[in-house]
Design an enzyme around this catalytic site. Structure first.
Site, short mmCIF file in Angstrom:
data_model
loop_
_atom_site.label_atom_id
_atom_site.label_comp_id
_atom_site.label_asym_id
_atom_site.label_seq_id
_atom_site.Cartn_x
_atom_site.Cartn_y
_atom_site.Cartn_z
CE LYS A 14 -2.20 -1.42 3.90
NZ LYS A 14 -1.51 -2.46 4.18
NE ARG A 89 -4.99 -1.58 9.84
CZ ARG A 89 -3.44 -1.07 8.99
NH1 ARG A 89 -3.56 -0.15 8.68
NH2 ARG A 89 -2.64 -1.98 9.15
NE ARG A 128 8.14 -2.40 6.31
CZ ARG A 128 6.87 -2.23 6.21
NH1 ARG A 128 6.48 -1.42 5.36
NH2 ARG A 128 6.15 -2.47 6.90
NE ARG A 134 5.85 -0.24 10.27
CZ ARG A 134 4.90 -0.35 9.42
NH1 ARG A 134 4.90 0.26 8.19
NH2 ARG A 134 3.89 -1.02 9.47
NE ARG A 146 1.97 -5.12 11.21
CZ ARG A 146 3.25 -4.75 10.25
NH1 ARG A 146 4.48 -5.32 10.74
NH2 ARG A 146 3.22 -4.05 9.30
#
Ligand code: AP5
Ligand code: MG
Length: 196
Positions: A14, A89, A128, A134, A146
């Site tokens: 996204k 969401r 990542r 993060r 998640r």
């Protein structure tokens, strides 16, 4: 105005595709994840509250993100449209977004949903996590949490927009450029159809 939701599970691309789409279509990018991370970096009360949920891979309470989107819509009155990334969401967020846009005499034109296999999502996010900093990318259990949260609370948000026949699925695997071209094809079609 042209308003688009870029939808998909964590790691589906996204953010990557949003950057390219806003440059091409001059849309205002509203990513609730990015807004929340800015609040955390600024150590605001909202950021401190949100961090407790984000670190576990859980969704932040609806009223927090709806408040942020409300503010962002009010601040950006002179834009060609919005690209919503990571929002809505939950069913409540989708209903509230419809109301907020309706008050501004506009609506969602299209939801583009990126489809990526779970193995690929996990692979991308672990990779990542090596460099992103993060907290929610650093361990596989949180990444899995998640994705589970997405299936439990978020995937059904597509049904809300499907009732108005506003959902188009896009294969989210392949090169970034291939996926971008597929998204643009759909957007150009809808813009022509909706005359915007
Ligand atoms: P958020 O920041 O929205 O994160 P997310 O949805 O979990 O997804 P990501 O941003 O990790 O992935 P993405 O789909 O943007 O993919 P990206 O382009 O980065 O939310 C984080 C947290 O904030 C939530 O867990 C929640 O706690 C909270 N939150 C946010 N919004 C909320 C809301 N509305 N309500 C409640 N809570 C909320 O790509 C991922 C990786 O893959 C990158 O490394 C990228 O380089 C790579 N990649 C991209 N495309 C490709 C490709 N085609 N091939 C190979 N690799 C690719
Ligand atoms: Mg993102």
């Amino acid at each position: 105005m042209f308003n688009l939701i870029l939808f998909g599970p964590p790691g589906s691309g996204k953010g990557t595709q949003s950057e390219k789409l806003i440059a091409k279509y001059h849309l205002k990018h509203l990513s609730t994840g990015d807004l929340l991370r800015s609040e955390i970096a600024a150590k605001t009360a909202l950021g401190l509250e949100a961090k407790q949920f984000m670190d576990k891979g859980s969704l932040v309470p609806d009223h927090v993100v709806i408040g942020m989107i409300n503010d962002a819509l009010d601040k950006n009155t002179d834009v060609a449209g919005f690209l919503f990334d990571g929002f809505p969401r939950t069913a409540v967020q989708a209903e509230e977004l419809d109301k907020l846009l309706n008050e501004k005499n506009t609506c969602i034109d299209i939801m583009l949903a990126l489809e990526v296999s779970e193995d690929e999502l996990i692979k991308r996010l672990i990779k990542r996590g090596e460099t992103s900093g993060r907290s929610d990318d650093t361990n596989e259990q949180i990444i899995i949490a998640r994705i589970a949260e997405y299936h439990k609370k978020t995937a059904s948000v597509a049904d809300h927009y499907q009732k108005e026949k506003k959902v188009m699925m896009i294969k989210g695997e392949g090169s970034v450029e291939e996926i971008f071209n597929a998204l643009c094809e759909k957007i150009d079609f809808i813009r022509k159809q909706n005359n915007c």
